[in-house]
Design a protein around this motif. Sequence first.
Motif, mmCIF file in Angstrom:
data_model
loop_
_atom_site.group_PDB
_atom_site.id
_atom_site.type_symbol
_atom_site.label_atom_id
_atom_site.label_comp_id
_atom_site.label_asym_id
_atom_site.label_seq_id
_atom_site.Cartn_x
_atom_site.Cartn_y
_atom_site.Cartn_z
ATOM 1 N N ALA A 1 0.838 -1.282 -0.192
ATOM 2 C CA ALA A 1 -0.054 0.044 0.026
ATOM 3 C C ALA A 1 0.920 1.283 0.137
ATOM 4 O O ALA A 1 0.451 2.138 0.724
ATOM 5 C CB ALA A 1 -0.939 0.125 1.442
ATOM 6 N N GLY A 2 1.893 1.289 -0.806
ATOM 7 C CA GLY A 2 2.658 2.312 -0.854
ATOM 8 C C GLY A 2 2.206 3.860 -1.154
ATOM 9 O O GLY A 2 2.702 4.703 -0.867
ATOM 10 N N ASP A 3 1.132 3.532 -1.946
ATOM 11 C CA ASP A 3 0.540 4.855 -2.699
ATOM 12 C C ASP A 3 -0.775 4.902 -1.941
ATOM 13 O O ASP A 3 -1.482 6.100 -2.462
ATOM 14 C CB ASP A 3 0.351 4.809 -3.926
ATOM 15 C CG ASP A 3 -0.636 3.600 -4.492
ATOM 16 O OD1 ASP A 3 -0.852 2.531 -3.517
ATOM 17 O OD2 ASP A 3 -1.030 3.392 -5.635
ATOM 18 N N LYS A 4 -1.170 4.479 -0.947
ATOM 19 C CA LYS A 4 -2.356 4.781 -0.081
ATOM 20 C C LYS A 4 -2.022 5.572 1.175
ATOM 21 O O LYS A 4 -0.697 5.781 1.602
ATOM 22 C CB LYS A 4 -2.896 3.331 0.147
ATOM 23 C CG LYS A 4 -3.135 2.523 -0.933
ATOM 24 C CD LYS A 4 -4.131 3.025 -1.975
ATOM 25 C CE LYS A 4 -4.505 1.856 -3.202
ATOM 26 N NZ LYS A 4 -3.530 1.406 -3.873
ATOM 27 N N ASN A 5 -3.250 6.027 1.807
ATOM 28 C CA ASN A 5 -3.111 6.671 2.935
ATOM 29 C C ASN A 5 -3.438 5.722 4.106
ATOM 30 O O ASN A 5 -4.449 4.820 4.063
ATOM 31 C CB ASN A 5 -4.097 7.990 3.258
ATOM 32 C CG ASN A 5 -3.994 8.939 2.088
ATOM 33 O OD1 ASN A 5 -2.596 9.207 1.655
ATOM 34 N ND2 ASN A 5 -4.712 9.327 1.279
ATOM 35 N N VAL A 6 -2.768 5.996 5.419
ATOM 36 C CA VAL A 6 -3.097 5.281 6.526
ATOM 37 C C VAL A 6 -3.565 6.285 7.662
ATOM 38 O O VAL A 6 -2.982 7.201 7.908
ATOM 39 C CB VAL A 6 -1.910 4.604 7.228
ATOM 40 C CG1 VAL A 6 -2.017 3.879 8.396
ATOM 41 C CG2 VAL A 6 -1.403 3.416 5.893
ATOM 42 N N PHE A 7 -4.523 5.845 8.381
ATOM 43 C CA PHE A 7 -5.046 6.941 9.210
ATOM 44 C C PHE A 7 -5.277 6.192 10.747
ATOM 45 O O PHE A 7 -5.756 4.836 10.640
ATOM 46 C CB PHE A 7 -6.469 7.310 9.059
ATOM 47 C CG PHE A 7 -6.315 8.289 7.762
ATOM 48 C CD1 PHE A 7 -5.616 9.648 7.820
ATOM 49 C CD2 PHE A 7 -6.589 7.817 6.418
ATOM 50 C CE1 PHE A 7 -5.580 10.459 6.727
ATOM 51 C CE2 PHE A 7 -6.559 8.651 5.482
ATOM 52 C CZ PHE A 7 -6.228 9.825 5.579
ATOM 53 N N ILE A 8 -4.942 6.488 11.595
ATOM 54 C CA ILE A 8 -5.089 5.682 12.965
ATOM 55 C C ILE A 8 -6.007 6.420 13.794
ATOM 56 O O ILE A 8 -5.741 7.754 14.023
ATOM 57 C CB ILE A 8 -3.527 5.621 13.698
ATOM 58 C CG1 ILE A 8 -2.609 5.090 12.844
ATOM 59 C CG2 ILE A 8 -3.750 4.747 15.183
ATOM 60 C CD1 ILE A 8 -2.592 3.751 12.341
ATOM 61 N N ILE A 9 -6.938 5.821 14.039
ATOM 62 C CA ILE A 9 -8.135 6.287 15.063
ATOM 63 C C ILE A 9 -8.034 5.577 16.401
ATOM 64 O O ILE A 9 -8.081 4.358 16.560
ATOM 65 C CB ILE A 9 -9.468 5.972 14.432
ATOM 66 C CG1 ILE A 9 -9.570 6.835 13.234
ATOM 67 C CG2 ILE A 9 -10.778 6.185 15.253
ATOM 68 C CD1 ILE A 9 -10.851 6.416 12.266
#
Length: 357
Positions: free
Chosen positions: A211-219
Amino acid sequence: MPTMMIRGGDLDLVEYEFEPFAAGEGIRPLDIGREVIPRPQAGVFTVQAPARIHATVLDMNRFAPGQPGGGGFGFAVKVYCTASAECTDGSVEIDYDRVPIVRHIVEAFRATVGYGGGFHIVARDHRYKHVGLGSTGTILLSVCHAMNAALGSPLTAEELRILVGRNFVEETADDRVAFGFETGVGPAASTYGGFVVLGDDLSLAYRHPFAGDKNVFIIIPSSEISSSGTSEFNVLMNRARDLDYRDRPLKAYMVLMDLIPAIEAGNLKRAGEVMWEIEFRGSKRAEIEHHSFAIYTMMSGLRDAGIEFVGMSSVGPSIAVITEKTEEEVKAIAKRLGLSIALATAVDNEGIRITGP
């Protein structure tokens, strides 16, 4: 320390007594099987290591405090711990607010490489502790790599991650340490970056960019339930083990036959479908229920809004999402669910970074 009960089934009930000890005692040096020569270098060596999201253990019955294993998978994220080390002629000096755990890994490392000199060590972790981002393991790994570089790199990256796994400890209230739970997923993800799958006994079964071109969000939802200490022990060593007796074959099958092919193909949506199925299976279900069914409601809402990959990290309560959606889009989704983004980041596909003088 308390005596804890471990139940994996009707005929599987044992007692486990936590036995804390002074940092540096009970170390488990590696038997390298070759000549290891420490060669102190001049100057300060600095290491930056990414944190990890630990998606799940494969079988809770194959590990316990002081018994690394159990398998599992996860991935590295661009949230960092740092450590620096400099060789000295004197004693070991540690500049960090969790001195016992660092002192313990220092002694395990020194015994492994046969180094009797000193170090000046400075360590700094990310501030998100006991919420599923693996601050303890990442710091221990960072310190080991910094010391190793300061001695001319006598150990390989593989040997260092095994050393950390064998000597993974948490501090106690009286500044002693006790062996903790360790699958090896954190050190492997932090070392190599990307997505990793671990088998039993810290074996690295698979690693791939992810997922190198994706966004990661921590909730990080609000939770009054502890994710560490005796509370963690109770959930991992009782209901989680019981559920894994039932579901471990299915989880292992899904990883091999569905998840790894999805990662290889770069199919985030398919990987997310497998992850969502595992959220309801075995020990992962026990970890989520530990925080009440509200976590399921939150994650279901995120998936219904079109977020491709949703999963709770480790014992939680952090929820990690990976998506093509922008931060503004995810903020709006989270707000509708009464949630907020704690961290906006990305997958780290590089792993450990070392700089010298």
